[in-house]
Design a protein around this motif. Structure first.
Motif, PDB file in Angstrom:
ATOM      1  N   GLU B 518     119.475   2.270   0.411  1.00  0.00           N
ATOM      2  CA  GLU B 518     118.424   3.277   0.600  1.00  0.00           C
ATOM      3  C   GLU B 518     118.071   3.994  -0.699  1.00  0.00           C
ATOM      4  O   GLU B 518     117.310   4.950  -0.691  1.00  0.00           O
ATOM      5  CB  GLU B 518     118.860   4.295   1.665  1.00  0.00           C
ATOM      6  CG  GLU B 518     118.848   3.694   3.054  1.00  0.00           C
ATOM      7  CD  GLU B 518     119.152   4.715   4.133  1.00  0.00           C
ATOM      8  OE1 GLU B 518     118.902   5.912   3.904  1.00  0.00           O
ATOM      9  OE2 GLU B 518     119.654   4.316   5.188  1.00  0.00           O
ATOM     10  N   MET B 519     118.650   3.562  -1.802  1.00  0.00           N
ATOM     11  CA  MET B 519     118.344   4.197  -3.075  1.00  0.00           C
ATOM     12  C   MET B 519     117.436   3.271  -3.873  1.00  0.00           C
ATOM     13  O   MET B 519     117.441   2.060  -3.696  1.00  0.00           O
ATOM     14  CB  MET B 519     119.637   4.472  -3.846  1.00  0.00           C
ATOM     15  CG  MET B 519     120.593   5.351  -3.063  1.00  0.00           C
ATOM     16  SD  MET B 519     122.228   5.438  -3.814  1.00  0.00           S
ATOM     17  CE  MET B 519     121.960   6.700  -5.039  1.00  0.00           C
ATOM     18  N   THR B 520     116.673   3.864  -4.787  1.00  0.00           N
ATOM     19  CA  THR B 520     115.766   3.042  -5.592  1.00  0.00           C
ATOM     20  C   THR B 520     116.563   2.257  -6.609  1.00  0.00           C
ATOM     21  O   THR B 520     117.740   2.524  -6.858  1.00  0.00           O
ATOM     22  CB  THR B 520     114.760   3.918  -6.342  1.00  0.00           C
ATOM     23  OG1 THR B 520     115.492   4.763  -7.220  1.00  0.00           O
ATOM     24  CG2 THR B 520     113.931   4.767  -5.403  1.00  0.00           C
ATOM     25  N   ALA B 521     115.885   1.288  -7.218  1.00  0.00           N
ATOM     26  CA  ALA B 521     116.534   0.484  -8.253  1.00  0.00           C
ATOM     27  C   ALA B 521     117.063   1.390  -9.352  1.00  0.00           C
ATOM     28  O   ALA B 521     118.191   1.241  -9.823  1.00  0.00           O
ATOM     29  CB  ALA B 521     115.531  -0.520  -8.818  1.00  0.00           C
ATOM     30  N   LEU B 522     116.234   2.351  -9.752  1.00  0.00           N
ATOM     31  CA  LEU B 522     116.648   3.266 -10.821  1.00  0.00           C
ATOM     32  C   LEU B 522     117.903   4.029 -10.418  1.00  0.00           C
ATOM     33  O   LEU B 522     118.860   4.149 -11.195  1.00  0.00           O
ATOM     34  CB  LEU B 522     115.503   4.243 -11.115  1.00  0.00           C
ATOM     35  CG  LEU B 522     115.744   5.202 -12.268  1.00  0.00           C
ATOM     36  CD1 LEU B 522     115.666   4.457 -13.593  1.00  0.00           C
ATOM     37  CD2 LEU B 522     114.736   6.336 -12.259  1.00  0.00           C
ATOM     38  N   GLU B 523     117.913   4.514  -9.185  1.00  0.00           N
ATOM     39  CA  GLU B 523     119.074   5.288  -8.732  1.00  0.00           C
ATOM     40  C   GLU B 523     120.319   4.423  -8.662  1.00  0.00           C
ATOM     41  O   GLU B 523     121.421   4.883  -8.960  1.00  0.00           O
ATOM     42  CB  GLU B 523     118.785   5.911  -7.363  1.00  0.00           C
ATOM     43  CG  GLU B 523     117.829   7.079  -7.437  1.00  0.00           C
ATOM     44  CD  GLU B 523     117.339   7.521  -6.077  1.00  0.00           C
ATOM     45  OE1 GLU B 523     117.131   8.721  -5.888  1.00  0.00           O
ATOM     46  OE2 GLU B 523     117.175   6.660  -5.188  1.00  0.00           O
ATOM     47  N   ASN B 524     120.150   3.168  -8.289  1.00  0.00           N
ATOM     48  CA  ASN B 524     121.292   2.256  -8.271  1.00  0.00           C
ATOM     49  C   ASN B 524     121.931   2.178  -9.647  1.00  0.00           C
ATOM     50  O   ASN B 524     123.144   2.241  -9.791  1.00  0.00           O
ATOM     51  CB  ASN B 524     120.847   0.867  -7.816  1.00  0.00           C
ATOM     52  CG  ASN B 524     121.022   0.665  -6.325  1.00  0.00           C
ATOM     53  OD1 ASN B 524     122.104   0.343  -5.862  1.00  0.00           O
ATOM     54  ND2 ASN B 524     119.963   0.901  -5.566  1.00  0.00           N
ATOM     55  N   VAL B 525     121.080   2.045 -10.655  1.00  0.00           N
ATOM     56  CA  VAL B 525     121.621   1.957 -12.008  1.00  0.00           C
ATOM     57  C   VAL B 525     122.224   3.308 -12.405  1.00  0.00           C
ATOM     58  O   VAL B 525     123.256   3.361 -13.082  1.00  0.00           O
ATOM     59  CB  VAL B 525     120.525   1.529 -12.986  1.00  0.00           C
ATOM     60  CG1 VAL B 525     121.069   1.485 -14.402  1.00  0.00           C
ATOM     61  CG2 VAL B 525     119.991   0.156 -12.593  1.00  0.00           C
TER      62      VAL B 525
END
Lengths: 404, 684, 290
Positions: B518-525
């Protein structure tokens, strides 16, 4: 029961609607608060139905000050915070003239202050905690708006202890439930016994819905108790009686008033025989007023037994007391009704007793010790425990002027 | 085929439109302003004490529910103990008054402190478990608290409860003055105090959930294992979440004690907990507005249900709405129209039912239960979630900062690669036993720095087990694992937790993609970059310059990493909405964010298309060229042969061959293991 | 010593009541990793339903009818409360839905059978029997025997019948069972049905010695939770041992420490077990697969 009441309500509504131009008076709103759901609801519902019955009778006879009584019933669920919220709703939103009710001492303590602050009288008709009527005593407060038509704990505790001592028992065990009700009662019992120079041999606790009372009873037995004073409500008191039978231990048991609840009688069965408890009202038809009350209750709510007769009777009486006070005050203003309650000129014929100046500015408890008798469980019924009481059943026990 | 840096830049221009995030932020601000104006004006418009008190109770519940949302919404744990925590807060304040005559302010501080301490006490054993176990532990905790409050008569006054005097918020007599707002205003002091606490809570929760802490909470809900392997200790952050939540419950409890002015043990039971949970879900998880709406509903519900005429009106409205919704669904021939029939019919039937009833009191709990069921079935994301789905502009901007982020150059390798002949990773006689099965049997492995080391073998040969032993998910039954970092002597890895191992420089990807969905790609990183944040919880709450600087730097780096793996244009897309191939790449990017010296890739090419595989191999090569050592588990032999400097082969938990790629390929034992022999077939 | 034995005897009876309910948790947890937070209400409905039947059928003939009732009830709970939530993999969903169903059942029971606690007629004599100075009610013996018998029957069903084997297979590995052609959805429904059936049976078993009424289930279910966790949600034996530990701990604490703190040791034990061995005393450690 529902349908008949709905019909009644509808009929009443129609009647008032048509008669409205003639009467034009607003109804007098009276709050009724108690637990109508949950664990203590059998008391709450009996109280509410007693109140409904009385209000209906009064309305049929023209109401008070030419106005109809309108009950605003609210379920406090036996929970403190809900009780407090209900109190504020009744005071600020519904703008009731007075409130009747409170089954649970804790709820009363949490909620009463809103009535006190708004100067609206409240009559406790079931809750027994001694502190209830002393919460707003002068001189800390100018006037106390809290009244009561039930037998408070100190009075009941005193009766229970005296009875035990009078019967010659020396070693007393106290069993009390872990709620506010039970623990306040236990405190009163211990205090009273201490004043009499008796130290209980065991003081035990049990929880609501406890399945097994072995530990409590064995402790009492091991301490050599020859009588049990139990403070609790019907079902758990019955579990104590059953537990004693299981352990084959037979000593007399004196309990607080709720042993007269139907649940005690049902659950304890023959084990409950001989248990005695203080009662303000015993379901008999010795007096015309009692007969009409019981007949009315049975007929209106389609039952052949009041689930908790004491609650029903005290609820019923509280309405008549309030009505008399409003009538005497000639007004619905809180302070005036309170003043009238504290100095009722007319005698009020109730089910429990005929009230003759039940309250004074210093004494807000309508019940005095002489008005309470011992009831005894016998084969599924509550009967008078003492012969002389049974003989005098038809005599109205009036409040002692000297008491308190 | 090797994609130059310009490709992501190109892709960015043609990228699918990112949700209009600025608007979401704007709506949030507007909501906040409306709330402040409403709270400030309310007591002057509605002067009835009843309604003011009702609002106070709603605000107090909202504080608790905002805190509960951190546990339920963000970390995804179900706590049935929050009523107990609420009670502790109330009693902390009340007991301080009873015993020491300490007033409101001390009570509030104590409420927060004591409850947070109890929250910690509960969290330490409880959060080792999850799911139904956690629900039951917290339930038991609530019960224990109630029993203790009831029994510790000396401290708590037992079942009698504690009565408090009217709260004194500001004592002007101390400085010999009259309150400037007069007697009428004094009555509102407490109201405004509660409002201030509510607003402060909203700000604090907002800041925490948007900080690395909040990201850790969400990450551990979506994939606890990946979270641990990113160096974010699941256990520790669960405890953080629980303690923050407990502190807010304590604040609410202390306020509640002074608002009701009476505390008793039976107020804080199981039913209250259920109410709180209902409020969280009904309002909507992971939002600020949701708890406010939920709190309002649960406080007003008993009042509404007490009034039969009001119930009838409500039931009428619900019935009408149901007709409209179902009717529309049928007119538009929506797919879900059949499934709407039953609830629609129920909503319709409810109206005549209320007409027949003389009082709804007796069925209050049934209505309550039906509400819970309704929310669970048809409104799992709550009212706010429902509105967000229907009205896109209400959706939250994904943790702000969508302005063009410049990819800063040093995307990779802060720890720096190493070369040389000494092995970077050494596995000595590792044994991993599950019951009677030895998944690894005395396996030795030595991986030289700066190489790509292949690990192959048929299914069930122990490759993934090896991966899990290396990253601490399994503790080896015997044997040792050590990593030579820096110039120091090699560090033992076995026996350490996954997050410790991750922080010492071992990153990994997973055979089954384990993204934070549920997190964006950016947040994943950014979760991978968690280790680069030094800021404490207080930095997050206060929004200090350090915190803002760290966030800025981390975001720039995260963008650079995304560009590196070719996902720069998809930075604001939720991971679950990425195509499968991109998800694989994002996992690698997230692992790189850890600044690893050793990267473990578990079947990165599985399920990828040919062009995707080409892109992947290019990226893996770049990673190796940057000096990061790679262990590669893979079934695609051409990938393995094309990339690996050295290959080890496992079969039935034994290492059967090792050497250069060509060498291994021609090893008869390897061929037998892969193609099978009569003996091996019999064993299968 | 005699007092001690008497306490233990009473504790065992109480403990078996808890165990009988906890057994139901264990059944559904095995197949679906969910459990019915309204288990206490299933017990209550079973008892009240039985109470209504007794005047017409007598105690013994009532038993099979109650079993059928419980079976149906479990299917309803699974269908309404668990399946939708499991489908969307929402842990919160099934916990809240089963709690909600429990609340509804309780409220409906209040409106049907009233709010008072009622007397459940005992099929056996109510005179206690004495064993070397220790007095027990015949009904208590029947609770112990009945609960054990019930668990044995379920165990036999699991081992012998084809459906039971499907239940066991599903408990071991739901995905593999599904691939083998077992309709795991039906198995889960079945496990809920059996679970509610055991609860309903436990209800009529314990009703003659406990209070019978709409609220009878709540406290018992909470204790049974503690039992299930102490013993481990994966093990039938664990449930029995856990029940006995809790029951005896309660009566002994009540006598030797204080009746007020009677419930505390069990709950503390619960926290302790979870801190040291989260899967329970008899639970099996689970291997995470990545």
């Amino acid at each position: 029961m529902r349908s008949s009441l709905t019909a009644l309500a509808a009929a009443l509504a129609c009647a008032t609607a048509f008669a409205a131009p003639a009467l034009a008076a607003d109804p007098i709103k009276i709050g009724v608060t108690g637990p109508y759901t949950g664990g203590s609801s059998s008391m709450g519902v009996s109280m509410r139905d007693g109140v409904r019955l009385a209000a209906e009778e009064i309305n049929k006879n023209g109401g008070v000050l030419g106005r109809q009584l309108q009950l605003v019933e609210r379920d406090d669920e036996g929970k403190n915070e809900v009780g407090a919220q209900v109190a504020q709703e009744l005071v600020n939103k519904e703008k009731v003239v007075a409130t009747l009710g409170f089954i649970n001492t804790g709820v009363a303590l949490a909620a009463q202050r809103f009535y006190q602050e708004a100067e609206i009288p409240v009559i406790n008709n079931v809750a027994t905690g001694t502190i209830i009527t002393n919460q707003f005593n002068p001189p800390d407060y100018d006037n106390n708006y809290v009244f009561r038509t039930s037998a408070y704990d100190v009075l009941q505790a005193g009766m229970m202890a005296d009875e035990a001592i009078a019967q010659g028992y020396k070693k007393i065990a106290i069993l009390a439930d872990s709620t506010n009700y039970g623990q306040l009662g236990r405190e009163d019992l211990e205090k009273y016994l201490k004043a009499k120079g008796v130290k209980p041999v065991a003081v035990e606790k049990f929880n609501i819905k406890d399945v097994d009372m072995t530990a409590q009873l064995l402790k009492s037995q091991a301490a050599g108790a020859d009588v049990i004073l139990a403070y609790g409500i019907g079902p758990e008191l019955a579990q104590i009686a059953n537990g004693m039978a299981k352990l084959g231990w037979k000593v007399p048991m004196i309990t607080s008033w709720p042993a007269s609840m139907q649940s005690f009688i049902d659950i304890a069965g023959t084990n409950g025989n001989g248990v005695i408890m203080p009662q303000t009202f015993i379901e008999d038809k010795t007096l015309p007023k009692r007969k009409s009350f019981l007949d009315g209750y049975y007929a209106t709510f389609k039952v052949n037994k009041i689930p908790t007769p004491v609650a029903g009777a005290q609820g019923y009486d509280s309405v008549y007391l309030l009505a008399a006070a409003i009538k005497q005050a000639g007004s619905t203003s809180g302070p005036k009704v309170r003043a009238a309650l504290e100095d009722l000129n007319s005698k009020v014929e109730g089910v429990v007793t005929t009230y003759d100046k039940p309250f004074t500015p210093k004494d807000h408890n309508a019940i005095s010790r002489n008005m309470v008798v011992f009831g005894k469980v016998q084969d599924g019924k509550i009967v008078y425990a003492k012969d002389e009481d049974a003989k005098n059943a038809g005599v109205v026990r009036v409040k002692e002027k000297a008491s308190n | 085929m090797a994609q130059p840096a310009s490709a992501p830049a190109l892709a960015r221009q043609t990228a699918p439109p990112v949700p209009q995030a600025g608007l979401g932020r704007f709506v949030g601000l507007l909501g906040a302003v409306c709330l402040v104006v409403f709270l400030a004006a309310f007591p002057h418009v509605v002067t009835s004490q009843y309604y003011i008190h009702l609002l106070v109770v709603i605000a107090i519940y909202a504080i608790l529910i905002l805190g509960l949302d951190i546990v339920v919404g963000y970390t995804g744990q179900v706590s049935l103990g929050h009523a107990g925590l609420f009670g502790i807060g109330a009693y902390a304040a009340a007991v301080l008054f009873l015993k020491f005559k300490l007033g409101l302010w001390v009570g509030l501080v104590a409420g927060i402190g004591v409850t947070a301490a109890f929250g910690l006490l509960l969290a330490i054993p409880a959060l080792r478990v999850s799911g139904p176990y956690l629900a039951m532990v917290t339930l038991a905790f609530g019960t224990i608290i109630q029993i203790f409050i009831n029994e510790m008569t000396d401290l708590t006054n037992g079942p009698l409860g504690i009565t408090l005097p009217p709260a004194r918020v500001l004592d002007f007599s101390l400085i010999g003055m009259q309150a400037p707002w007069g007697a009428a205003g004094r009555k509102l002091e407490f109201y405004y105090l509660v409002c201030a606490c509510l607003l402060a809570t909203i700000v604090v929760v907002n800041r925490v959930v948007r900080s690395p802490f909040g990201r850790a909470f969400e990450a551990l809900r979506d994939s606890p294992i990946a979270c641990d392997c990113m160096g974010v200790s699941v256990y520790r952050y669960k405890v953080y979440a629980f303690v923050i939540s407990a502190a807010l419950a304590g604040l609410a409890g202390a306020l509640f004690a002074w608002s009701e002015r009476y505390v008793a043990p039976n107020s804080y039971g199981f039913e209250l907990t259920v109410l709180f949970l209902l409020a969280v879900t009904m309002g909507g998880r992971k939002s600020r507005a949701g708890p406010l709406i939920g709190a309002a509903i649960i406080v007003m519900m008993p009042n509404i249900l007490a009034d039969i005429s009001l119930v009838r009106i409500m039931a009428g409205i619900i019935a009408a709405l149901a007709v409209v919704v179902v009717g529309l669904a049928f007119l538009r021939r929506k797919d879900n129209r059949m499934s709407l029939l039953i609830p629609g019919a129920l909503c319709l039937a409810f109206f005549p039912a209320t007409l027949a009833m003389e009082s709804v009191t007796d069925f209050r709990l049934t209505v309550f239960g039906l509400m819970i069921l309704f929310v669970v079935y048809y409104l799992p994301d709550g009212i706010v979630g429902f509105l967000r789905e229907k009205l896109p502009f209400l959706r939250p901007s994904h943790t702000g900062a969508t302005q063009e982020l410049a990819a800063s150059g040093d995307a990779l390798i802060r720890q720096g690669g190493r070369s040389g002949a000494d092995p970077l990773l050494k596995v000595e006689r590792a044994v991993m036993q599950f019951g009677g099965l030895k998944a690894l049997n005395e396996v030795d492995l030595a991986v030289r720095p700066g190489t790509i080391h292949g690990l192959i073998g048929p299914n069930g040969s122990g490759k993934s087990t090896m991966m899990n032993v290396l990253t601490g998910i399994y503790k080896p039954t015997a044997g040792g694992v050590s990593l030579a970092t820096g110039t120091d002597a090699a560090r033992r890895l076995d026996g350490r937790t996954p997050s410790e191992i991750a922080l010492s420089g071992v990153a990994r990807t997973f055979q089954n993609v384990q993204l934070f969905r549920e997190m964006t790609a950016l947040e994943n990183v950014l979760v991978g970059l968690h280790h680069s944040f030094q800021g404490t919880l207080f930095d997050a709450i206060l929004g200090t310059p350090r915190r803002r600087r760290e966030e800025r730097e981390a975001r720039a780096r995260a963008m650079a990493i995304l560009d590196f793996v070719g996902l720069g244009s998809l930075a604001q897309v939720e991971a679950r909405n990425l195509p499968y191939g991109k998800q694989r790449l994002l996992e690698i990017g997230r692992a790189l964010a850890l600044d690893p010296v050793l990267l473990l890739l578990d079947e990165p090419a599985a399920g990828l298309t040919a062009p995707d595989i080409a892109e992947l191999t290019a990226i893996i090569r770049k990673i190796r060229d940057a000096g990061i050592t790679v262990i590669l588990i893979e079934h695609h032999m051409d990938v393995v042969m094309g990339l690996c400097d050295r290959v080890s082969v496992l079969d039935f938990g034994h290492k059967i061959a090792e050497g250069g790629a060509r060498e291994v390929q021609s090893d008869p034992k390897v061929i037998e293991a892969y193609l099978g022999s009569p003996v091996a077939d019999a064993a299968e | 010593m005699q007092i001690f034995l008497q306490l233990v005897a009473s504790g065992v009876a109480v403990g078996m009541i808890y165990a009988a309910i906890a057994f139901g948790y264990q059944l559904t947890f095995a197949t679906s990793k969910t459990l019915n937070f309204g288990q206490g209400e299933a017990l209550m409905l079973g008892a009240l339903f039985g109470l209504t039947l007794v005047p017409f059928t007598g105690y013994w003939l009532m038993l099979p009818l109650v079993l059928v009732f419980g079976f149906a009830l479990g299917a309803v709970v699974e269908r309404l409360g668990v399946r939708p939530a499991v489908k969307i993999k929402s842990e919160y969903g099934w916990i809240m839905a089963t709690i909600a169903l429990g609340i509804i059942f309780k409220n409906v029971a209040e409106n049907i059978w009233g709010r008072d606690d009622l007397k459940f007629p005992s099929p056996l004599p109510e005179e206690a029997i004495t064993f070397g100075g220790v007095r027990v009610l015949p009904m208590e013996l029947m609770i112990v025997a009945g609960a054990l018998l019930m668990m044995l029957a379920v165990e036999l069903f699991n081992r012998r019948s084809i459906w039971g084997k499907a239940v066991v297979a599903t408990s071991n590995d739901i995905d593999a069972a599904g691939l083998m052609g077992i309709n795991t959805q039906k198995v889960i429904t079945l496990s809920y049905s059996i679970s509610a059936m055991t609860a309903a049976f436990a209800g009529v078993l314990v009703a003659p010695v406990t209070l019978t009424g709409a609220t009878m289930g709540s406290v018992l279910a909470l204790k049974a939770f503690a039992v299930a966790i102490i013993g481990g949600l994966e093990s039938g034996l664990g449930v029995i041992v856990g029940g006995l530990i809790l029951g005896v701990a309660e009566t002994l604490t009540g006598f030797y420490i204080s009746t007020g703190y009677k419930d505390v040791p069990g709950l503390i034990l619960l926290l302790a077990v979870l801190a040291v061995r989260p899967v329970g005393l008899f639970g099996k450690a689970v291997i995470k697969k990545v």
